[in-house]
Design a protein around this motif. Structure first.
Motif, PDB file in Angstrom:
ATOM      1  N   ALA A  14      54.729  19.774  13.545  1.00  0.00           N
ATOM      2  CA  ALA A  14      55.713  18.889  14.166  1.00  0.00           C
ATOM      3  C   ALA A  14      56.972  18.821  13.313  1.00  0.00           C
ATOM      4  CB  ALA A  14      55.116  17.493  14.331  1.00  0.00           C
ATOM      5  N   ALA A  17      58.917  21.834  13.699  1.00  0.00           N
ATOM      6  CA  ALA A  17      59.591  21.870  14.998  1.00  0.00           C
ATOM      7  C   ALA A  17      60.869  21.050  14.967  1.00  0.00           C
ATOM      8  CB  ALA A  17      58.654  21.342  16.080  1.00  0.00           C
ATOM      9  N   VAL A  18      60.748  19.832  14.406  1.00  0.00           N
ATOM     10  CA  VAL A  18      61.922  18.962  14.366  1.00  0.00           C
ATOM     11  C   VAL A  18      63.023  19.605  13.527  1.00  0.00           C
ATOM     12  CG1 VAL A  18      62.785  16.724  13.593  1.00  0.00           C
ATOM     13  CG2 VAL A  18      60.566  16.888  14.737  1.00  0.00           C
ATOM     14  N   THR A  20      63.453  22.749  13.028  1.00  0.00           N
ATOM     15  CA  THR A  20      64.011  23.884  13.756  1.00  0.00           C
ATOM     16  C   THR A  20      65.089  23.407  14.710  1.00  0.00           C
ATOM     17  OG1 THR A  20      61.791  24.749  13.766  1.00  0.00           O
ATOM     18  CG2 THR A  20      63.407  25.909  15.096  1.00  0.00           C
ATOM     19  N   VAL A  21      64.728  22.392  15.505  1.00  0.00           N
ATOM     20  CA  VAL A  21      65.669  21.886  16.484  1.00  0.00           C
ATOM     21  C   VAL A  21      66.917  21.382  15.780  1.00  0.00           C
ATOM     22  CG1 VAL A  21      66.088  20.100  18.171  1.00  0.00           C
ATOM     23  CG2 VAL A  21      63.928  21.307  18.172  1.00  0.00           C
ATOM     24  N   ALA A  22      66.698  20.610  14.697  1.00  0.00           N
ATOM     25  CA  ALA A  22      67.840  20.066  13.981  1.00  0.00           C
ATOM     26  C   ALA A  22      68.691  21.201  13.442  1.00  0.00           C
ATOM     27  CB  ALA A  22      67.352  19.169  12.853  1.00  0.00           C
TER      28      ALA A  22
END
Lengths: 345, 521
Positions: A14, A17-18, A20-22
């Motif tokens: 998780a 993932a965060v 990556t998005v950021a």
């Protein structure tokens, strides 16, 4: 124990993932007014994505300044800039047409365009205020199916409100392109005539999403004709011709509202903290190299600056007998209002 | 049915008090989920009656209303009939290959509706209007009825049907008077989901030039960014959604459907179709799958062949994939986390408060993505400027939209972890926290994963909210697909369509297998 490992790896995943998005959006997402790399600008782009991407790549190659695009439609991004006010993350605004530029100009959000940029573009392709400049141009055309409409073409754009044209022409009224044509009509013929024309249009027209889709429908014989801009046809012809081989273009000429030439605009936001880089970008787009992208590229829009002639395949701008319209006078809020009133939006 | 109340009997006598932080967290989540509804109401009031009525009582709104209502009224019954029929055929008859059909019938959910529409428009360019809308919507959404119907049929106690038959009721009458009424929950729930999807769908209807409130709101947004006309249309759309919720709760009724008491239902003996009906049934199932899965797959593959290797712009594809995975995983995790307090309270502390919490999240997350996105754009630009155009707002949007998907599964998972086990662990010396983590959380993990998978699936296929909220520079798979297919670059859009389908397949399978467990609760 197994549980703990499962939980840990879940948390790790998780977090990754965060991050990556950021990471993906870090560059342009955050408030933008003060942060972000100095050698990077954010362009609110309502021009065709592929064209602006070409400009951006060439500009980055020349200057090392990265360009981040936020894509949208003319009026959407124009209104968005007005809503964002002086907190806007945007440095540069590019449009397909001029009404949205006027919208932002009237809100007092544009910085003056540098003199050396303006000098590259002749007066008729930019507003006298100097708050933004033309970067390209496009001509209104009536695209028709050669087998369905051989010799009964409309003499004027205004003819299309007649009942004779019921279900015989198409348009993409939600697009800024079409709304710019309506704004020219409004400027040339006044509010009453425009309202009446829109009412006739509502009766007659079949609406599609996007000019390319209109042309595709005309090509397939779903509908005899449609009001679009010229370059969709040239672009498709240059590729496979699959969506345009049955289509021919009719230029209204005679200074008809249907012969309207729409100026694409570019401006620098007052609130931008990267004035220099932003002005440089505008200078590049209107300069020789930027205009050559129009001349030799795949967009088939008209060149307006630095004396670079248009693609030789196009009907020269001078022969189009376009009506005289000051781009700064085109009014988008009134157009959307009238079109909403007519039931087209 | 036997009477008795197993639920109260199982509940511990000394009821532990509701942990305060948990209650606060739940209230915050519910309050946040009311932002979109509040936004529409506040804006509508601020607009004033004159402007509002001028925008509401005009022919265009009548046109949109009739399109949207007709779409729901025609599509939902078709989906119900197809879904229930398909479920009955695979669960209760000896149709050849029943197991394979059972899985295949869930697969259309892995094809985003806008990809389905793109494929059908390629095959039949003139497809459009209400007929086109109904076709695309039915093929995309009938599994939403099929899956719960099949799961319920699998668990129904055949004894009731046998009794009816023993009392001399014919097979058709048994089906309509005994089986269908027991499917009422599944049908009502599925039909509600289908209708909410119909109201929210954007891309699929744009392709076939069918105007609904959602497509019109998006057009207004593109013309004015965030104008009053868009908000007024959003207001009508919200009313439609709330109407559907009320209808569903009336249809659902208050009758009990659960089997109470000990023991488990036997599996029903499947009906023989015989050589006369087997071909017809196979043809029916074959056509259904060919239309809903075959057409999109063939169409995507065809465009990939036409486009050749040129359409695989690996940098763009990889970046869209990574961003989609990032948004999907982060969104799924966040949604499950914020759903947890509500699920916990509703299972461990049922009562008026928990019903209020659940009702709240359910109402607001029934709103279409476009309304949620409009609200979040306005709120973040005006009041939370540092968050404007940030990843946080996108994730918050996803959480609001997909909260019930996580909630339903989390509740099921927590319900399957009886308090007694946790108490036993405590009595054996574990601290309350570690008893919770090692017993309850562990037992609830599979259901949580299923809920997360569902949220992920929703995010991968989401379009409108992502378009409006995403930070500058974001290019998810669905955004790329949309941008390319809007420029009628159908071949260029194909790789993104393919990846979206492939990405959604395992999630659809999770949904399918999880439905068996959830149906009984």
């Amino acid at each position: 124990m197994r549980m703990r490992i499962g939980l840990m790896s879940g948390v790790a995943l998780a977090t990754a993932a965060v991050l990556t998005v950021a990471g993906c959006s870090d560059s342009g997402s955050d408030n933008g007014t003060d942060s972000g790399a100095a050698n990077q600008i954010t362009v609110y782009n309502a021009q065709h994505e592929s064209l602006t991407q070409e400009w951006a790549d060439a500009f980055t190659a020349e200057t090392g300044i990265e360009v981040e695009l936020r894509n949208g439609s003319d009026t959407e991004l124009g209104n968005q800039l007005v809503a964002e006010g002086d907190q806007s993350p945007a440095d540069v605004f590019l449009t397909e047409n001029s009404p949205a530029m006027t919208l932002v100009e009237n809100a007092g959000l544009f910085a003056d365009v540098h003199r050396d940029v303006l000098d590259q573009v002749p007066g008729q392709y930019r507003p006298s205020s100097g708050k933004w400049t033309g970067i390209a141009a496009r001509s209104t055309v009536f695209a028709y199916n050669k087998d369905m409409l051989p010799d009964q073409l409309p003499k004027s754009l205004l003819d299309l409100q007649d009942p004779a044209w019921k279900d015989r022409w198409a348009a993409s009224p939600s697009g800024a392109d079409f709304q710019a044509i309506v704004s020219a009509l409004l400027e040339l013929k006044g509010e009453d005539a425009t309202r009446q024309w829109l009412a006739g249009m509502k009766e007659n027209v079949r609406t599609y999403k996007g000019n390319g889709t209109v042309m595709k429908a005309v090509n397939a014989g779903e509908i005899p004709g449609g009001v679009i801009y010229h370059y969709y046809w040239f672009g498709d012809q240059a590729k496979t011709g699959e969506n345009s081989n049955n289509v021919a273009l009719h230029y209204f000429k005679n200074e008809d509202p249907g012969a309207f030439v729409s100026v694409s605009g570019g401006g620098v936001l007052q609130s931008s903290t990267k004035q220099d880089a932003a002005q440089q970008f505008l200078k590049f787009v209107t300069g020789q190299k930027g205009q050559e992208v129009l001349q030799t590229g795949t967009s088939f829009e008209y060149t307006v600056g630095s004396g670079v002639p248009a693609n030789p395949k196009l009907v020269p701008l001078a022969e189009l007998q376009a009506p005289q319209v000051d781009p700064a006078k085109l009014n988008s809020p009134q157009v959307t209002e009238l079109m909403t009133e007519a039931g087209l939006l | 049915m036997r009477s008795g109340d197993a639920a109260t009997a199982r509940r511990p006598t000394a009821r532990p008090h509701l942990p305060f932080p948990l209650a606060v967290a739940a209230v915050i989540v519910v309050a946040a989920s009311f932002i979109p509804l509040g936004y529409v109401m506040v804006q509508s009031i601020a607009t004033g009656w004159d402007t509002a009525s001028a925008l509401l009582f005009r022919p265009r709104v009548r046109e949109l209303l009739s399109n949207t209502v007709l779409l729901v009224v025609v599509t939902v019954p078709i989906c119900v009939v197809l879904g229930v029929l398909a479920a009955w055929l695979v669960e209760r008859t000896r149709v050849p290959g029943a197991k394979v059909w059972a899985v295949l019938l869930a697969v259309p959910l892995a094809v985003p509706a806008f990809v389905n529409s793109y494929s059908w428009v390629t095959a039949i360019p003139s497809l459009g209007g209400l007929r086109g809308g109904v076709l695309i919507a039915t093929l995309s959404y009938f599994p939403l009825v099929y899956i719960p119907a099949a799961a319920t049929l699998r668990r129904l106690d055949p004894a009731v049907e046998e009794s009816a038959r023993a009392l001399g009721v014919g097979p058709w009458a048994v089906f309509f008077r005994v089986v269908v009424p027991q499917l009422r929950l599944a049908i009502a729930g599925g039909a509600l989901l289908v209708s909410l999807h119909l109201l929210a769908e954007y891309g699929a209807f744009v392709f076939i030039r069918f105007d609904t409130f959602t497509t019109a709101i998006f057009e207004q947004y593109q013309s004015t960014f965030n104008g009053t006309a868009a908000t007024m249309l959003a207001g009508v759309l919200v009313l439609l959604c709330l109407t559907l919720l009320v209808i569903e709760s009336v249809v659902r009724g208050s009758a009990r459907y659960a089997r109470i008491g000990s023991g488990a239902a036997r599996r029903a003996v499947p009906a023989e179709l015989g050589w006369r009906y087997s071909p017809i049934v196979l043809l029916f199932l074959g056509v259904l799958i060919a239309a809903s899965v075959g057409v999109p797959v063939v169409s995507v593959v065809r465009w990939l062949v036409i486009g050749g290797s040129a359409v695989w712009e690996w940098d763009a594809v990889a970046s869209a994939l990574v961003q989609t995975l990032g948004f999907g995983i982060a969104g799924a995790v966040v949604t499950c986390v914020v759903a947890f307090p509500i699920a916990w309270i509703s299972i461990r502390h049922p009562g008026r408060f928990s019903r209020f919490l659940e009702g709240g999240t359910y109402i607001s997350s029934s709103l279409p993505g476009i309304v949620v996105a409009l609200a979040l754009v306005t709120v973040s630009i005006r009041y939370l400027h540092p968050l404007y155009q940030s990843v946080a707002v996108v994730i918050a949007g996803y959480a609001l939209l997909f909260l019930p998907r996580a909630l339903v599964n989390l509740r099921a998972g927590l319900a399957q972890a009886p308090v007694g086990l946790e108490e036993a662990a405590q009595s054996l010396g574990l601290s309350p926290l570690s008893a919770f983590v090692r017993v309850t959380l562990r037992l609830a993990a599979p259901a949580t994963a299923a809920g997360g998978a569902l949220v992920f699936l929703g995010i991968v296929n989401e379009l409108t909210a992502t378009l409006l909220l995403a930070p500058t520079g974001t290019r998810t798979l669905s955004m790329q697909f949309w941008s390319l297919s809007s420029e009628i670059d159908y071949a260029g859009a194909a790789p993104y369509a393919l990846i979206m389908i492939v990405l959604s397949l395992p999630m659809t399978y999770v949904l399918f297998s999880q439905s068996k467990k959830v149906a009984g609760l």
